[in-house]
Design a protein around this motif. Structure first.
Motif, PDB file in Angstrom:
ATOM      1  N   HIS A  23     -27.904  62.937  79.866  1.00 13.96           N
ATOM      2  CA  HIS A  23     -27.372  64.399  79.434  1.00 13.96           C
ATOM      3  C   HIS A  23     -28.403  65.882  78.960  1.00 13.96           C
ATOM      4  O   HIS A  23     -28.340  66.650  78.757  1.00 13.96           O
ATOM      5  N   THR A  24     -29.552  64.915  77.624  1.00 18.83           N
ATOM      6  CA  THR A  24     -30.527  65.503  77.516  1.00 18.83           C
ATOM      7  C   THR A  24     -31.148  65.927  78.051  1.00 18.83           C
ATOM      8  O   THR A  24     -31.261  67.310  77.716  1.00 18.83           O
ATOM      9  N   LEU A  25     -31.694  65.690  79.486  1.00 16.29           N
ATOM     10  CA  LEU A  25     -32.433  66.017  79.871  1.00 16.29           C
ATOM     11  C   LEU A  25     -32.524  67.504  81.268  1.00 16.29           C
ATOM     12  O   LEU A  25     -32.904  68.592  81.250  1.00 16.29           O
ATOM     13  N   GLY A  26     -30.342  66.765  81.187  1.00 15.95           N
ATOM     14  CA  GLY A  26     -30.307  68.366  81.474  1.00 15.95           C
ATOM     15  C   GLY A  26     -30.442  69.665  80.089  1.00 15.95           C
ATOM     16  O   GLY A  26     -30.227  70.922  80.877  1.00 15.95           O
ATOM     17  N   MET A  27     -29.986  69.461  78.958  1.00 17.53           N
ATOM     18  CA  MET A  27     -30.168  70.148  78.374  1.00 17.53           C
ATOM     19  C   MET A  27     -31.335  70.847  78.280  1.00 17.53           C
ATOM     20  O   MET A  27     -31.570  72.432  78.707  1.00 17.53           O
ATOM     21  N   TRP A  28     -32.685  70.048  79.009  1.00 13.16           N
ATOM     22  CA  TRP A  28     -34.107  71.197  78.577  1.00 13.16           C
ATOM     23  C   TRP A  28     -33.715  71.267  80.329  1.00 13.16           C
ATOM     24  O   TRP A  28     -34.612  72.427  80.422  1.00 13.16           O
ATOM     25  N   LEU A  29     -33.294  71.215  81.171  1.00 12.93           N
ATOM     26  CA  LEU A  29     -33.493  71.881  82.820  1.00 12.93           C
ATOM     27  C   LEU A  29     -32.579  73.312  82.530  1.00 12.93           C
ATOM     28  O   LEU A  29     -33.514  74.437  82.882  1.00 12.93           O
ATOM     29  N   LEU A  30     -31.488  73.405  81.408  1.00 10.00           N
ATOM     30  CA  LEU A  30     -31.102  74.477  81.124  1.00 10.00           C
ATOM     31  C   LEU A  30     -31.679  75.357  79.978  1.00 10.00           C
ATOM     32  O   LEU A  30     -32.141  76.832  80.206  1.00 10.00           O
TER      33      LEU A  30
END
Ligand code: HEM
Ligand code: SF4
Ligand code: SF4
Lengths: 363, 235
Positions: free
Chosen positions: B190-197
């Motif tokens: 979920h946190t990594l997804g934030m960084w991708l966004l």
């Protein structure tokens, strides 16, 4: 031993009074989170139903589940349950040894085929055909499969049997695997924890042998009455979490005041267990109460999730350099920003040289 | 320049402007952007809380408010996403481009290769695009549709942990947690997804501004007003 013998009879033979028996029933009912009327039902079941034998096997393990179990906070529960299970087979607790003991297993299969509960502590290693754990001359995995073939249901004690635990931590040289990776055709109740709480163990076992059915389970096979909430959901330090009051270092003001341990790595928010309600050692304490975060011992692969003192996991990136999602993400975002800046600069240059060539071709 | 036609707007071309982004798409774009900003800031603060507050716990609700804002923005993000998917069915033909890059079309793939070459400075010829250029379309599909969907599913799976076993969020999304291993893994992704966004946002904003300045069509004003204007008459 007649097959129709009830558990109540067994307990009386072991010198447990009727009064103690009834107390045990009401305590267990309370422990399972049932109403008072449940105590009567439990007593009735134990008095009338033929007893369910329990076979307790040990694989690769540290035996902490047994250690926890025999220290059951309520000595009564311990006595009662021990009198129930020591009848059949538990190589740590029983008097018999060697061939005599191994024979008991075959006798149980003969007498109670398809009726006994198989309680598994520890897990089977699969590498080298299972020879990292040999019992009575055969690999444990074979013994486990043999006993599982004839059982009614399996209880997977502790994180070893439920998830794999320390012996299955990377790189797992013996290829130790949890029970459900080897036995696929029997219902399995997982009771994770390293070790599980004694009252949780006795509660689950009593429910199963008294009512002859599995307790209600969650998606992953854990009994809902003990594993449906995270420690964080019932933690007495939760008001400090919600307020934003955290221990930053173990010797700071916040630590003395009993603030939330989230920032020093408490795994309460991601761990399903009953520590914050049942607590340990007869309800004396539990890790957070003594000032240390939960290390997540009841969760899948908790050894491979990075530091016990950081709440973020490094799993998935631990192949080479250890990194957290924030570090990886920060680097990605930084790279994107630099890339964009470089591309913008190149665009300007390209635009200008483009103009020049246009001009020179025009002129 | 034919400034006599009313619809030609600020363009310097006689080509007819095209109505690309209908109002629901434009509104969605901006609520989506704002909710991502709010979710990223509050999400970061959930994973890395602010320095401790002192005094009585009953006087503060810092973490509580941060989480509450995160969850409200999460609902905005998720409901907006659902409405946007609905609009892909009923909206104009451009509204579907986000969800289905036409990879089966040889012509589209040709445009994609051209756009990649163009961005690598391998060609100077700029092609005109009415809605999304093919490269942006692929990036959008991965970052917006896939990552966005993952953020919704993982976010509500985590939300279900708080609501409890058997809650609607647990029933609909809770399966993700055992699938990924444990809730720690879900939080990590979920946190990594934030960084991708965030990576997407940086590139997306740069590309949009860049094509506004250097491209042959309007871009930033299009997502505000909806109309695509042209800057020259060549095809
Ligand atoms: C753009 C989308 C989103 C971003 C960037 C984002 C970011 C984050 C981050 C960075 C965390 C901290 C994870 C950690 O503790 O390691 C988090 C936690 C969380 N997010 Fe999101 N999130 C997004 C969407 C959502 C949505 C749609 C929901 C659904 C309601 C949601 C619900 C949650 C929950 C329940 C938590 C855990 C809170 C806690 O541990 O107290 N998120 N989010
Ligand atoms: S100490 Fe741990 S379990 Fe308790 S509120 Fe803080 S993070 Fe949650
Ligand atoms: S507090 Fe956490 S680490 Fe400690 S026993 Fe409970 S689940 Fe295991």
């Amino acid at each position: 031993m007649a097959v129709h013998e009830t558990l109540y009879e067994v307990m009386r033979q072991h010198g447990i009074t009727r009064r103690s028996f009834l107390k045990f029933c009401s305590l267990t009912a309370a422990g399972l989170g049932m109403g008072p009327e449940f105590a009567g039902k439990l007593a009735h079941a134990l008095e009338t139903k033929p007893r369910t034998p329990v076979i307790w096997l040990h694989g690769l393990e540290c035996t902490c589940c047994t250690e926890s179990f025999i220290r059951s906070g309520n000595p009564l529960a311990g006595d009662v349950i021990l009198s129930m299970i020591s009848l059949d087979y538990d190589d740590t607790l029983m008097a018999a040894a060697g061939h005599q003991a191994e024979e008991l297993l075959e006798q149980t299969i003969e007498k109670y085929d398809g009726q006994y509960v198989l309680a598994c502590e520890g897990n089977p290693p699969l590498n080298e055909d299972g020879m990292y754990c040999i019992q009575g001359g055969i690999p444990y995995v074979e013994k486990l499969k043999h006993m599982a073939d004839h059982c009614k249901a399996i209880v997977a004690w502790g994180s070893c049997a439920s998830w794999g635990c320390v012996q299955a931590a990377k790189p797992n040289p013996t290829r130790a695997v949890p029970i459900h990776k080897v036995i696929r055709d029997k219902p399995i109740v997982k009771v994770p924890g390293c070790p599980p709480i004694a009252e949780v163990m006795t509660g689950v076992l009593t429910y199963m042998i008294a009512f002859d059915r599995l307790p209600p389970l969650d998606r992953q096979g854990r009994p809902l009455m003990f594993y449906s909430q995270r420690l964080h959901d019932k933690c007495y330090r939760r008001p400090h979490f919600d307020a934003g009051q955290f221990v930053e270092r173990f010797d700071d003001e916040g630590a003395r005041k009993g603030y939330c341990l989230y920032k020093v790595g408490c795994k309460g928010p991601t761990t399903y267990n009953a520590c914050s309600t049942v607590e340990w050692n007869d309800g004396l304490s539990w890790p957070v109460k003594s000032g240390h975060g939960c290390i997540g011992c009841a969760e899948n692969d908790f050894w491979d999730k990075g530091s016990f003192y950081s709440a973020v996991t490094t799993a998935g990136f631990s192949a080479g350099a250890e990194a957290t999602a924030d570090k990886v993400g920060g680097v990605l975002a930084g790279a994107a920003a630099i890339g964009v800046a470089a591309h913008a600069a190149a665009s300007v240059v390209s635009h200008m040289t483009g103009k020049q060539s246009e001009e020179s071709s025009n002129g | 320049m034919s400034s006599t036609t009313a619809a030609s707007g600020p363009g310097t071309s006689s080509l007819k402007p095209v109505y690309v982004y209908e109002a629901p798409v434009r509104i969605w774009h901006w609520t989506h952007a704002i909710s991502i900003i709010v979710l990223s800031i509050t999400g970061y603060l959930i994973a890395n809380p602010l320095p401790a507050l002192h005094g009585e716990a009953s006087n503060h609700f810092m973490m509580g408010y941060i989480r509450m804002i995160h969850f409200i923005a999460g609902y905005v993000f998720a409901i907006g996403f659902a409405v946007r998917i609905y609009w892909a069915f009923v909206g104009n033909r451009f509204s579907r481009e986000l969800f289905i890059p036409p990879v089966w079309s040889r012509e589209w793939r040709g445009h994609l290769m051209h756009k990649i070459k163009f961005n690598l400075f391998l060609t100077r010829k700029m092609e005109k695009t009415v809605a999304h250029n093919p490269l942006a379309q692929v990036a959008m599909w991965f970052f917006n549709v896939l990552v966005g969907l993952f953020m919704v599913v993982s976010g509500f799976a985590l939300y279900g942990e708080g609501l409890g076993v058997g809650s609607w969020a647990d029933r609909w999304f809770g399966w993700l947690i055992p699938m990924m291993g444990s809730s720690m893994e879900v939080k990590m992704w979920h946190t990594l997804g934030m960084w991708l966004l965030i990576v997407f946002a940086i590139i997306h904003i740069y590309m949009a501004v860049r094509s506004d300045i250097m491209g042959r069509e309007s871009c930033v004003s299009t997502i505000i007003g909806g109309w695509r204007y042209w800057k020259d008459d060549q095809p």
